[in-house]
Design a protein around this motif. Sequence first.
Motif, short mmCIF file in Angstrom:
data_model
loop_
_atom_site.label_atom_id
_atom_site.label_comp_id
_atom_site.label_asym_id
_atom_site.label_seq_id
_atom_site.Cartn_x
_atom_site.Cartn_y
_atom_site.Cartn_z
N MET A 61 0.81 -1.20 0.00
CA MET A 61 0.00 0.00 0.00
C MET A 61 0.86 1.27 0.00
N LEU A 62 1.98 1.23 0.74
CA LEU A 62 2.81 2.41 0.79
C LEU A 62 3.35 2.77 -0.59
N ALA A 63 3.78 1.74 -1.37
CA ALA A 63 4.32 2.01 -2.69
C ALA A 63 3.26 2.63 -3.59
N ALA A 64 2.02 2.12 -3.50
CA ALA A 64 0.95 2.63 -4.35
C ALA A 64 0.61 4.06 -4.00
N CYS A 65 0.83 4.45 -2.74
CA CYS A 65 0.47 5.80 -2.30
C CYS A 65 1.66 6.76 -2.38
N GLY A 66 2.80 6.27 -2.89
CA GLY A 66 3.95 7.15 -2.99
C GLY A 66 4.65 7.33 -1.67
N GLY A 67 4.78 6.28 -0.88
CA GLY A 67 5.35 6.40 0.45
C GLY A 67 6.77 5.91 0.54
N ALA A 68 7.04 5.03 1.54
CA ALA A 68 8.40 4.69 1.92
C ALA A 68 9.15 3.92 0.86
N ASP A 69 8.46 3.25 -0.05
CA ASP A 69 9.15 2.43 -1.05
C ASP A 69 9.70 3.24 -2.22
N GLU A 70 9.36 4.52 -2.29
CA GLU A 70 9.84 5.34 -3.39
C GLU A 70 11.31 5.71 -3.17
N ALA A 71 12.10 5.62 -4.24
CA ALA A 71 13.50 6.02 -4.15
C ALA A 71 13.59 7.54 -4.04
N PRO A 72 14.52 8.04 -3.22
CA PRO A 72 14.66 9.50 -3.11
C PRO A 72 15.10 10.11 -4.43
N ARG A 73 14.53 11.24 -4.75
CA ARG A 73 14.87 11.91 -5.98
C ARG A 73 16.06 12.83 -5.76
N PRO A 74 17.01 12.87 -6.72
CA PRO A 74 18.16 13.77 -6.56
C PRO A 74 17.71 15.22 -6.62
N PRO A 75 18.40 16.10 -5.90
CA PRO A 75 18.02 17.52 -5.93
C PRO A 75 18.16 18.10 -7.33
N VAL A 76 17.27 18.97 -7.69
CA VAL A 76 17.29 19.59 -9.01
C VAL A 76 17.98 20.95 -8.91
N ALA A 77 18.89 21.21 -9.82
CA ALA A 77 19.60 22.49 -9.83
C ALA A 77 18.68 23.59 -10.32
N GLU A 78 18.75 24.73 -9.67
CA GLU A 78 18.00 25.89 -10.14
C GLU A 78 18.77 26.53 -11.29
N PRO A 79 18.19 26.58 -12.48
CA PRO A 79 18.93 27.08 -13.64
C PRO A 79 19.39 28.53 -13.46
N VAL A 80 20.56 28.84 -14.01
CA VAL A 80 21.05 30.21 -14.04
C VAL A 80 21.37 30.56 -15.49
N ALA A 81 21.35 31.84 -15.80
CA ALA A 81 21.65 32.29 -17.15
C ALA A 81 23.14 32.16 -17.44
N MET A 82 23.48 31.90 -18.69
CA MET A 82 24.88 31.76 -19.08
C MET A 82 25.66 33.03 -18.75
N THR A 83 25.09 34.18 -19.00
CA THR A 83 25.80 35.43 -18.72
C THR A 83 26.10 35.57 -17.23
N ASP A 84 25.17 35.15 -16.38
CA ASP A 84 25.41 35.22 -14.94
C ASP A 84 26.47 34.22 -14.51
N ALA A 85 26.47 33.04 -15.13
CA ALA A 85 27.47 32.03 -14.80
C ALA A 85 28.86 32.51 -15.17
N VAL A 86 29.00 33.10 -16.37
CA VAL A 86 30.29 33.60 -16.83
C VAL A 86 30.77 34.73 -15.92
N ALA A 87 29.87 35.62 -15.54
CA ALA A 87 30.25 36.74 -14.67
C ALA A 87 30.70 36.25 -13.30
N ALA A 88 29.98 35.27 -12.75
CA ALA A 88 30.31 34.76 -11.42
C ALA A 88 31.65 34.01 -11.43
N ALA A 89 31.90 33.24 -12.49
CA ALA A 89 33.14 32.47 -12.58
C ALA A 89 34.32 33.31 -13.05
#
Length: 210
Positions: A1-29
Amino acid sequence: MLAACGGADEAPRPPVAEPVAMTDAVAAAGTGSRYARQQLVQVPGRNVLVAEYVFDDFSHATEGRLDVFYLDASDGRVTGVERFERALEVGGQGRLGQWSIGNDLLGVPVIRASGGFTGQGQTIGCTKLVALMPDGPRQVASFADYSSNAGAALDPAELSEITASMEGFVPGRSFELHYTGSETATVHFDWNGDRFVPRGELPLGACDGA
């Protein structure tokens, strides 16, 4: 039942990166003036900027160079930069032959870069693979992919030219290196959880023992 309801049997999802603009990335680096081609990719939780360094002065033995910058972001703005200079070096005369970033080898982006040099009539080419892991870049394979003695052989019967190409990708598990030319062979590489390991000796060797 837990798997069907999205509970403990679900594998943890990796964190998603918040996108940044290329110009901001170049400026920061700070890669605007000292770098040529640049590419922005994402790994779990972070943006990554890969940049090809431009040398003002170099020698015959100076390898081409890629620097890697891991970017933290919040609300679309870069909040932190982790620098990995010389994350990948290959080639000669301060230049890389070519490089690309793909997802056909592992569950994270992998840089595939090649380059070569000629000395005393012998030309050697090399490929290096660097995985962009969530905690930083890691070299996962290195192999010579070209050899020619055309500039040194005095007798046509002594001419030798060998080329190696990557094929047969099984993501997260293996690939094959096919050698053609004066010598033919196929070498399988297997992922051992840390790097790709060849089954047996490489006809042209590794670039740096990796």
